[in-house]
Design an enzyme around this catalytic site. Structure first.
Site, PDB file in Angstrom:
ATOM      1  N   ASP A   8       0.859  -1.176   0.000  1.00  0.00           N
ATOM      2  CA  ASP A   8       0.000   0.000   0.000  1.00  0.00           C
ATOM      3  C   ASP A   8       0.897   1.227   0.000  1.00  0.00           C
ATOM      4  O   ASP A   8       1.814   1.337   0.823  1.00  0.00           O
ATOM      5  CB  ASP A   8      -0.894   0.022   1.245  1.00  0.00           C
ATOM      6  CG  ASP A   8      -1.967  -1.058   1.214  1.00  0.00           C
ATOM      7  OD1 ASP A   8      -2.201  -1.624   0.132  1.00  0.00           O
ATOM      8  OD2 ASP A   8      -2.565  -1.331   2.267  1.00  0.00           O
ATOM      9  N   ASP A 127     -14.841  -4.689  -1.958  1.00  0.00           N
ATOM     10  CA  ASP A 127     -14.472  -4.572  -0.549  1.00  0.00           C
ATOM     11  C   ASP A 127     -15.741  -4.547   0.277  1.00  0.00           C
ATOM     12  O   ASP A 127     -16.656  -3.771  -0.013  1.00  0.00           O
ATOM     13  CB  ASP A 127     -13.670  -3.286  -0.317  1.00  0.00           C
ATOM     14  CG  ASP A 127     -12.471  -3.180  -1.252  1.00  0.00           C
ATOM     15  OD1 ASP A 127     -11.879  -4.227  -1.551  1.00  0.00           O
ATOM     16  OD2 ASP A 127     -12.140  -2.063  -1.668  1.00  0.00           O
TER      17      ASP A 127
END
Length: 236
Positions: A8, A127
């Site tokens: 990330d 998600d």
């Protein structure tokens, strides 16, 4: 089954979050490309990248780091975070990204995703929080069930679906096998598990289903609960 080591990107650094909360970011490297190179040397086929700032901004933010990763590494790269239009997709593909991940836009404009999947290598990111789709960098929860969204892309030509159980993400609490299976079965699309992977037992549980394409490996590697190099050699 493919293992996808994950990075990330936040403020130019490689970090991991807990449950998608930006303030929980723990920095693991000031030079993300060096991490990607290490994954490549371990034998990874793919690396999973997320522009976290981009996910919230709705546009690319960590472009310089992404360029540096591509320039220094030969592994395949999939990238998500803030990709909301065709121009951004083309920009990343021109940069050498192998496939792009569309998340929030998949909820808001599934037809756009279908059109893009017909032209470009596209992955859908679903998600979920308690089974419902989360959008805008997980800052909002929609009223749509994750399995409903998965069905919408059953024959859309997307390369894969990455499904993340946000409540488990970065928590080393074990991957949600049942949730991942529900997405795979609803869509019929190759499905990649994400969120909560702790150790080899999680990989074995996913592999035992015979229906799951791969898994994202994040904090389990960074915190040392999974021997990634060994797993890459034995699983892929």
């Amino acid at each position: 089954m493919t293992l996808f080591p994950a990075i990330d990107l936040k403020d130019g650094k490689a970090v991991r979050l807990s449950k998608g909360v930006m303030e929980s970011a723990k920095i693991y490297s000031d030079e993300p490309w060096e991490l990607v190179k290490s994954f490549e040397k371990m034998g990874a086929e793919w690396v999973h990248l997320v522009d976290l700032n981009g996910a919230f901004a709705g546009e690319p933010v960590n472009l310089e780091e992404i360029r540096k990763i591509r320039a220094n590494c030969n592994v395949k790269l999939e990238l998500g975070g803030g990709i909301r239009d065709e121009e951004t997709i083309k920009r990343y593909l021109d940069l050498g990204i192998d496939r792009v991940i569309l998340g929030s836009i998949a909820v808001k404009d599934p037809q756009f995703v279908r059109e893009m999947a017909a032209k470009y290598p596209v992955v859908v990111g679903i998600d979920a929080i308690d089974g419902y789709v989360a959008v805008e960098g997980w800052g909002e929860v929609s009223e749509m069930k994750a399995t409903e969204l998965a069905k919408a892309f059953a024959e859309a030509g997307v390369e894969a679906i990455i499904c993340t159980d946000v409540g488990r993400d970065g928590m080393l609490s074990g991957v949600n096998v049942d949730f991942t299976l529900s997405i795979a079965r609803a869509s019929g699309v190759p499905t990649i598990a994400s969120g909560g992977l702790k150790d080899r037992a999680d990989i074995d549980a996913l592999q035992a289903t015979g229906e799951i394409e791969g898994v994202i490996v994040g904090k389990a590697y960074y915190e040392g609960t999974l021997d990634l190099e060994k797993a890459l050699k034995e699983v892929q």
